[in-house]
Design an enzyme around this catalytic site. Structure first.
Site, mmCIF file in Angstrom:
data_model
loop_
_atom_site.group_PDB
_atom_site.id
_atom_site.type_symbol
_atom_site.label_atom_id
_atom_site.label_comp_id
_atom_site.label_asym_id
_atom_site.label_seq_id
_atom_site.Cartn_x
_atom_site.Cartn_y
_atom_site.Cartn_z
ATOM 1 C CG ASP A 1 -2.017 -0.990 1.184
ATOM 2 O OD1 ASP A 1 -2.003 -1.839 0.276
ATOM 3 O OD2 ASP A 1 -2.901 -0.950 2.063
ATOM 4 C CG HIS B 1 2.194 0.031 4.360
ATOM 5 N ND1 HIS B 1 1.903 -0.925 5.327
ATOM 6 C CD2 HIS B 1 1.057 0.767 4.208
ATOM 7 C CE1 HIS B 1 0.657 -0.752 5.747
ATOM 8 N NE2 HIS B 1 0.119 0.265 5.085
#
Length: 497
Positions: A304, A446
């Site tokens: 992400d 992430h």
């Protein structure tokens, strides 16, 4: 005395010669007459024989025609009796043209029967008009039954025109089909509906994503119509006009500014969202990936908040080295700043998905803000790679029914949280995934954190040593995730409440 007698002798000689000549003439005329009699007799006899043969031929031709006519009519009537639809015969004869019309005994089993009958009548009249009426013609009007599947049958008007070919001594055949087919749901005995084909609104919204991408692909410059495409009103099961085909479907589009009022989709392009019982299965059988092997373990790595020019390229290098494909849920505000990096992600076979534009909690903002967050990211990603993202991960995983209806994309959640956003420690990330990973899960990471990138190579090695096959989330979910639903794995699908 001799002189006196000479003239008389001369006269006798002349008379004899004349008599001889006359006799020859008589003989010649007699012979000629006899010859003429023989010739005329021969000609007459030949004519009589030929005439007799012609008569015999005519009789034989007529016998052969009658025999072939009987055989043809038997074939036609037998064929109609073998049809699943019981019908009755109406026969009409007009000169050399015989018409046989077969109508269902129970007309109520064929929806829109009158429309089919009207088109059938038109086909018959056109065939009569265009036929050469000096030879025998038989026109057979009937309803052709086209079985698509156990659930779908099509009815369409058809005519078979049989023309007698004298030289061949047989019938030639030509079949013409009507333009309109009525496809019927065998359970309800009603015309097919979009509800039959797509089952629910969620699948219809998934189809809309394919429609939007196709509209862009068919335009010479999709960027000029991207706003119109993204704002296309929802297709609906009960209000969208459509034309059904066994291997494709034509959908009417709501009023829009794209210049298109309809679009045709192949079922293979929407295979995950159609009910296979209501289409020609051969059109979709190779369109979906093979089901996951129940004897294997699968897991998906997702990243992400990127792309980040410092960390994402290094992550891509690791994934390439390891031969792993992942899913990147990108922020629109980062996409517009790093389009080349987004393009690299896509070109290297990873999935590019949406994570909103600026990472707000979507359940805490108004509807227009939700729409802007989604559409601005869609436009940014489209501008970078020419594709609208089909999957969405809401920031913080926060979503409700109203927000999901605005997003109009499958919601991809996670079932294993690496907590990299909290620990910022490569070893902690590795341990966390080692401890919590299980089959059929989606891992949250992430790609904006250097420590996450530092951990990825070892994470991959550990997962593989534990028997996992690593797939991007779209592959894990079988390429059939749909809007209004959220996914934690291929076996954990939940309607958004």
């Amino acid at each position: 005395m001799d002189r006196k007698n000479h003239p008389r002798g001369t006269r006798n000689s002349r008379r004899e010669r004349n008599n001889h000549i006359f006799s020859k003439k008589i003989a010649f005329v007699s012979i000629l007459s006899i010859l003429l009699i023989f010739i005329c007799g021969g000609v007459y006899a030949t004519y009589a024989m030929q005439h007799k043969q012609d008569k015999l031929n005519e009789v034989e031709d007529e016998r052969q025609y009658k025999q072939k006519e009987v055989t043809l009519l038997e074939k036609i009537r037998k064929s109609q009796k073998l049809e699943d639809l019981e019908s009755s015969e109406v026969e009409k004869t007009d000169g050399n043209v015989q018409t046989l019309i077969y109508e269902p005994v129970a007309t109520d089993v064929v929806p829109q029967f009158q429309a089919i009958k009207t088109e059938l009548t038109t086909l018959i009249e056109t065939s009569k008009k265009n036929s050469f009426k000096e030879v025998p013609i038989k026109i057979v009007g009937h309803m052709k039954i086209n079985k698509i599947s156990d659930q779908v049958v099509g009815y369409l008007p058809a005519i078979d025109t049989y023309t007698w070919e004298q030289e061949k001594g047989d019938w030639s055949e030509k079949t013409e089909l009507g333009k309109n087919t009525v496809f019927v749901n065998q359970k309800t005995k009603q015309p097919l509906t979009l509800q039959d084909i797509f089952s629910n609104e969620a699948n219809m919204l998934a189809v809309q994503q394919v429609v939007q991408q196709q509209l862009l692909d068919e335009n010479s410059d999709g960027n000029t119509i991207i706003d119109d495409v993204l704002n296309l009103p929802n297709l609906s099961l009960d209000k969208t006009a459509f034309t059904y085909y066994p291997d494709k479907i034509k959908l009417g589009l709501p009023d829009n500014s794209t210049g298109k009022n309809e679009i045709t989709l192949s079922y293979k392009d929407i295979a995950g969202y159609v009910n296979p019982e209501f289409v020609d299965f051969s059109s979709i059988k190779d369109a979906l990936p093979e089901p996951l092997d129940p004897n294997k373990k699968y897991i998906s790595l997702t990243f992400d908040d990127g792309p980040n020019p410092e960390t994402t390229p290094r992550l891509l290098d690791i994934l390439k080295e390891k031969g792993v494909k992942a899913t990147f849920f990108m922020l629109g505000q980062n996409v517009v700043k790093h389009e080349a990096l987004v393009k690299r992600v896509a070109e290297e076979g990873h999935e590019v998905a949406s994570h909103s534009y600026s990472h707000p909690q979507l359940t805490g903002v108004d509807a227009q803000r939700v729409k802007d967050e989604v559409q601005n990211t869609d436009k940014a990603i489209y501008h970078a790679i020419g594709k609208i993202p089909t999957d969405f991960r809401p920031p913080y995983g926060a979503v409700n029914k109203d927000v999901a209806a605005i997003i109009r994309k499958p919601i991809i959640q996670w079932s294993v949280d690496s907590q990299d956003w909290q620990s910022h420690n490569a070893q902690a990330i590795i341990k966390r995934i080692d401890d919590t990973a299980y089959n059929d899960t989606i891992v949250l990471m992430h790609d904006i954190h250097p420590e996450t990138v530092d951990s990825v190579s070892t994470v991959i090695d550990h997962l593989r040593s534990d028997g996992y096959e690593i797939l991007p989330s779209k592959e894990l979910l079988g390429r059939k995730a749909k809007p209004l639903h959220m996914y934690y794995g291929s076996k954990d699908e939940r309607p958004v409440q």
